[in-house]
Design a protein around this motif. Sequence first.
Motif, PDB file in Angstrom:
ATOM      1  N   SER A   8      58.131  39.299  54.321  1.00  0.00           N
ATOM      2  CA  SER A   8      58.765  39.710  55.571  1.00  0.00           C
ATOM      3  C   SER A   8      60.213  40.112  55.317  1.00  0.00           C
ATOM      4  O   SER A   8      60.759  39.864  54.245  1.00  0.00           O
ATOM      5  N   SER A   9      60.815  40.723  56.324  1.00  0.00           N
ATOM      6  CA  SER A   9      62.203  41.144  56.181  1.00  0.00           C
ATOM      7  C   SER A   9      62.893  41.143  57.532  1.00  0.00           C
ATOM      8  O   SER A   9      62.247  41.166  58.586  1.00  0.00           O
ATOM      9  N   MET A  10      64.220  41.099  57.477  1.00  0.00           N
ATOM     10  CA  MET A  10      65.031  41.308  58.679  1.00  0.00           C
ATOM     11  C   MET A  10      65.611  42.716  58.589  1.00  0.00           C
ATOM     12  O   MET A  10      66.213  43.079  57.574  1.00  0.00           O
ATOM     13  N   VAL A  11      65.399  43.505  59.632  1.00  0.00           N
ATOM     14  CA  VAL A  11      65.853  44.885  59.640  1.00  0.00           C
ATOM     15  C   VAL A  11      66.697  45.145  60.881  1.00  0.00           C
ATOM     16  O   VAL A  11      66.618  44.407  61.872  1.00  0.00           O
ATOM     17  N   GLU A  12      67.510  46.209  60.784  1.00  0.00           N
ATOM     18  CA  GLU A  12      68.408  46.547  61.886  1.00  0.00           C
ATOM     19  C   GLU A  12      68.283  48.015  62.234  1.00  0.00           C
ATOM     20  O   GLU A  12      68.049  48.857  61.359  1.00  0.00           O
ATOM     21  N   PHE A  13      68.412  48.319  63.526  1.00  0.00           N
ATOM     22  CA  PHE A  13      68.350  49.707  63.998  1.00  0.00           C
ATOM     23  C   PHE A  13      69.432  49.902  65.051  1.00  0.00           C
ATOM     24  O   PHE A  13      69.499  49.179  66.044  1.00  0.00           O
ATOM     25  N   THR A  14      70.310  50.881  64.812  1.00  0.00           N
ATOM     26  CA  THR A  14      71.342  51.227  65.791  1.00  0.00           C
ATOM     27  C   THR A  14      70.832  52.392  66.630  1.00  0.00           C
ATOM     28  O   THR A  14      70.509  53.461  66.099  1.00  0.00           O
TER      29      THR A  14
END
Length: 282
Positions: A147-153
């Motif tokens: 799994s991963s932590m992702v970011e979207f602006t």
Amino acid sequence: MKVVIAGAGSVGSSIAKELLSHGHDVLLIDEKPECVGRSGLRGARWLIGDACELTTLKDAQLEEADVVVSATGDDKVNLVVSLLAKSEFGVARTVGRVNNPKNDWMFDDSWGVDVAVNTPRLMTALVEEAVEIGDLVRLLSLQTGVSSMVEFTVPADSHLAGRTLGSIDWPLDATVVAILRDDAPITPSNDDVVEPGDELFFITTIAAEDELRAVLSPAAAAAAAHARQESLDAESGAAESRGAESPAAEESPAAGPDPLADSGATTAEGRETTHASQSPSA
């Protein structure tokens, strides 16, 4: 919480200082006795020895540790400590420092590493997170790469702007865990409306990242797919080029006489001559 840290250099000492300030029980292991006086850590316990030795880890009572952190400057040491902590002492949580990004692929559960901390990759992610708008940025890998932590602006012209989180068809393996709006964190709910400039944080499986990218930014997903296809086409073209060169290389020797064939013919003629000389005359 009891934490054992292998390696009392600048990284290990900094981690210990933070943990001590939060009231945790910290034991540092290092081969160099001078580290004790140089660190300036108050409240930490020390064990001088080689963290790769089972006797040292037994002296550290590793079986009682909640977390083991391998923070030395040597990737081989960090892998060995993590493996011993997990396999020999059953430590629930291991954290391994990755010094050389080329070794990142080894820091997984096969070597007993639960969380790999790759500083160059983390810094790259933070840079991308600061400047990339409209594309998905992976911040951190979790659960040994599953799994991963992702970011979207959210860009100003995003098709998501004005929609509620509950009205968006998110991938099954992706969950919105936080919204950062005007530097204030928001706990997301289905009724929250997405606004331009919002930073959305997700926990997702790595396999579902492409699906999530397609939902968030169809243009970015199409560009990524196009780039992957170009890469595949380039590899296919290179393979075809190598295959086209092979027949020419095989044909070139055929233009001249075959030395092996000539040798065989000469040998055959020699055998016939010898046989004729040995035959009784009529």
